[in-house]
Design a protein around this motif. Sequence first.
Motif, PDB file in Angstrom:
ATOM      1  N   VAL A 264      78.706 102.363 118.161  1.00 11.41           N
ATOM      2  CA  VAL A 264      78.403 102.504 116.729  1.00 11.41           C
ATOM      3  C   VAL A 264      76.909 102.745 116.504  1.00 11.41           C
ATOM      4  O   VAL A 264      76.456 102.803 115.358  1.00 11.41           O
ATOM      5  CB  VAL A 264      78.846 101.264 115.923  1.00 11.41           C
ATOM      6  CG1 VAL A 264      80.353 101.096 116.005  1.00 11.41           C
ATOM      7  CG2 VAL A 264      78.123 100.005 116.404  1.00 11.41           C
TER       8      VAL A 264
ATOM      9  N   PRO B  24      77.255 104.745 109.665  1.00 10.87           N
ATOM     10  CA  PRO B  24      77.177 104.301 108.268  1.00 10.87           C
ATOM     11  C   PRO B  24      78.030 103.079 107.948  1.00 10.87           C
ATOM     12  O   PRO B  24      77.685 102.307 107.053  1.00 10.87           O
ATOM     13  CB  PRO B  24      77.671 105.528 107.487  1.00 10.87           C
ATOM     14  CG  PRO B  24      77.391 106.684 108.379  1.00 10.87           C
ATOM     15  CD  PRO B  24      77.600 106.179 109.778  1.00 10.87           C
ATOM     16  N   GLU B  25      79.109 102.881 108.669  1.00  9.75           N
ATOM     17  CA  GLU B  25      79.987 101.751 108.365  1.00  9.75           C
ATOM     18  C   GLU B  25      79.433 100.417 108.845  1.00  9.75           C
ATOM     19  O   GLU B  25      79.981  99.354 108.511  1.00  9.75           O
ATOM     20  CB  GLU B  25      81.380 101.975 108.969  1.00  9.75           C
ATOM     21  CG  GLU B  25      81.431 102.071 110.483  1.00  9.75           C
ATOM     22  CD  GLU B  25      81.321 103.484 110.997  1.00  9.75           C
ATOM     23  OE1 GLU B  25      81.811 103.742 112.114  1.00  9.75           O
ATOM     24  OE2 GLU B  25      80.746 104.336 110.278  1.00  9.75           O
ATOM     25  N   VAL B  26      78.360 100.437 109.640  1.00  8.49           N
ATOM     26  CA  VAL B  26      77.743  99.198 110.108  1.00  8.49           C
ATOM     27  C   VAL B  26      76.808  98.685 109.016  1.00  8.49           C
ATOM     28  O   VAL B  26      75.733  99.229 108.789  1.00  8.49           O
ATOM     29  CB  VAL B  26      76.965  99.411 111.421  1.00  8.49           C
ATOM     30  CG1 VAL B  26      76.334  98.109 111.877  1.00  8.49           C
ATOM     31  CG2 VAL B  26      77.896  99.961 112.504  1.00  8.49           C
ATOM     32  N   SER B  27      77.207  97.629 108.351  1.00 10.36           N
ATOM     33  CA  SER B  27      76.433  97.105 107.222  1.00 10.36           C
ATOM     34  C   SER B  27      75.443  96.016 107.635  1.00 10.36           C
ATOM     35  O   SER B  27      74.536  95.678 106.885  1.00 10.36           O
ATOM     36  CB  SER B  27      77.372  96.544 106.150  1.00 10.36           C
ATOM     37  OG  SER B  27      78.183  95.508 106.679  1.00 10.36           O
TER      38      SER B  27
ATOM     39  N   TYR C 230      74.794 109.125 111.486  1.00 12.24           N
ATOM     40  CA  TYR C 230      74.133 107.835 111.642  1.00 12.24           C
ATOM     41  C   TYR C 230      73.107 107.649 110.538  1.00 12.24           C
ATOM     42  O   TYR C 230      72.566 108.619 109.989  1.00 12.24           O
ATOM     43  CB  TYR C 230      73.407 107.762 113.000  1.00 12.24           C
ATOM     44  CG  TYR C 230      74.304 107.930 114.194  1.00 12.24           C
ATOM     45  CD1 TYR C 230      74.751 106.835 114.924  1.00 12.24           C
ATOM     46  CD2 TYR C 230      74.712 109.204 114.593  1.00 12.24           C
ATOM     47  CE1 TYR C 230      75.572 107.000 116.024  1.00 12.24           C
ATOM     48  CE2 TYR C 230      75.537 109.382 115.687  1.00 12.24           C
ATOM     49  CZ  TYR C 230      75.974 108.277 116.402  1.00 12.24           C
ATOM     50  OH  TYR C 230      76.792 108.436 117.482  1.00 12.24           O
TER      51      TYR C 230
ATOM     52  N   PRO D  83      80.138 108.661 117.203  1.00 14.95           N
ATOM     53  CA  PRO D  83      80.126 109.011 115.777  1.00 14.95           C
ATOM     54  C   PRO D  83      79.303 110.270 115.548  1.00 14.95           C
ATOM     55  O   PRO D  83      78.336 110.551 116.263  1.00 14.95           O
ATOM     56  CB  PRO D  83      79.463 107.794 115.111  1.00 14.95           C
ATOM     57  CG  PRO D  83      79.671 106.667 116.077  1.00 14.95           C
ATOM     58  CD  PRO D  83      79.621 107.299 117.437  1.00 14.95           C
TER      59      PRO D  83
ATOM     60  N   ASP E 244      82.300  96.550 118.797  1.00 18.75           N
ATOM     61  CA  ASP E 244      81.240  97.469 118.374  1.00 18.75           C
ATOM     62  C   ASP E 244      79.985  97.251 119.212  1.00 18.75           C
ATOM     63  O   ASP E 244      79.485  96.125 119.313  1.00 18.75           O
ATOM     64  CB  ASP E 244      80.894  97.259 116.902  1.00 18.75           C
ATOM     65  CG  ASP E 244      81.998  97.756 115.979  1.00 18.75           C
ATOM     66  OD1 ASP E 244      82.939  98.405 116.470  1.00 18.75           O
ATOM     67  OD2 ASP E 244      81.913  97.500 114.763  1.00 18.75           O
TER      68      ASP E 244
END
Length: 378
Positions: free
Chosen positions: A36, A49-52, A271, A268, A11
């Motif tokens: 990402v 959004p999946e990157v926390s 975001y 993506p 990523d």
Amino acid sequence: MLKELFEKNRDIVINSDIDGFLCGMILHKYFGCRVVGFSDSRDTVWLAPEVSDIDAPVYIDLYVARPEVVCIEQHIIAYDSDHHNTIQKYGTKFNPNLERKRTFIGDMDGDYYHKYPFGTVHCLIALMAREGIDVSLPDLSVVHRTKQWDDASHTISATLGHVILRADDALNSTLSKYSENASDWWNWLDPDHSIPAIEALRKYIKTCNPADAGKYKSETGTFFKKLGCEGQDGAFRKVTDEDGVILPKVLNYCNIIGEMMDITLELPERYIIHKGKYAVQYSKPGYDMSVLKAANLYSYAFIYGPIQNSQISDSPSTWNNYPKPPLFLAVRLFWGCRVNFSSTLSDQREKKRKRLFGHRQLLIIKIACRGLFRQNGL
């Protein structure tokens, strides 16, 4: 190094300029990396959004000060030898100026005026070659034609050579008054002339007339602008709309540059936008460097070089007599609720800053500086 790094973490967050897009394409093609997020090199980071965890991706063309964050970039980030050694011990920062011991004050093997003058993409190609991975570039001299973003009736054109060498002004640096430093760094990137992509770039440069360096820069900048970029360095100030949906012109730009590179890069669609503030610290050499130790410092870069001590008067009123502004640090990103110094100047200080540095230099400084406060609990 890179193989092991990207086997563990594919990523990446890339800069929203041509250097970032080129790096993203190469890393995607050869390591299977996935974009990402973006940084605008000012006050915004966009993350899928999946990157926390904002610290989790590998940052490309952006220095992140936190020791645990991995980044590959090319700015001057070490103030002096002690600072250099501290950063080196992290083992997470890949930077040609670190490798060649270039510090801001020049107390190791080189100073600001001998810093790396090219893009992250050029260094990345050389780093990959060290590991036996030769990046294949299409013919750099082929003229690519496409439609202007906001007027499809107009056709625009550029060569891939000019596009790749526009990253961090590599072509202009090589052809201009900085050519001696540039030559030294080309030889460092590829001392034996054995890296096909670097050798192709060097041969392309030889076909360019030094007297036309400014024209090349302007023409490539116009090409980028007509593709919808806000900056002549192929940069976007915004990559999404207010709802976090990627802008069609960014996708179009990515596709066109991808066609020139013969690489398809998927981005993506949505975001999360992390907005913040930026701050700038001006200084004569020897000023307090505590800002570099601030707990909420996320990123920074040194911009412009220091005036020699023998040139500096103790009186700030004389600083505007010198050709280079007496500043040393562009603080880019801040997390947290407080900043150790104000990023908003009073009217009186703003007038003083304009008097000392001039409007043109202020514009450059502001473009180069950015700051971001932590939001959304990341």
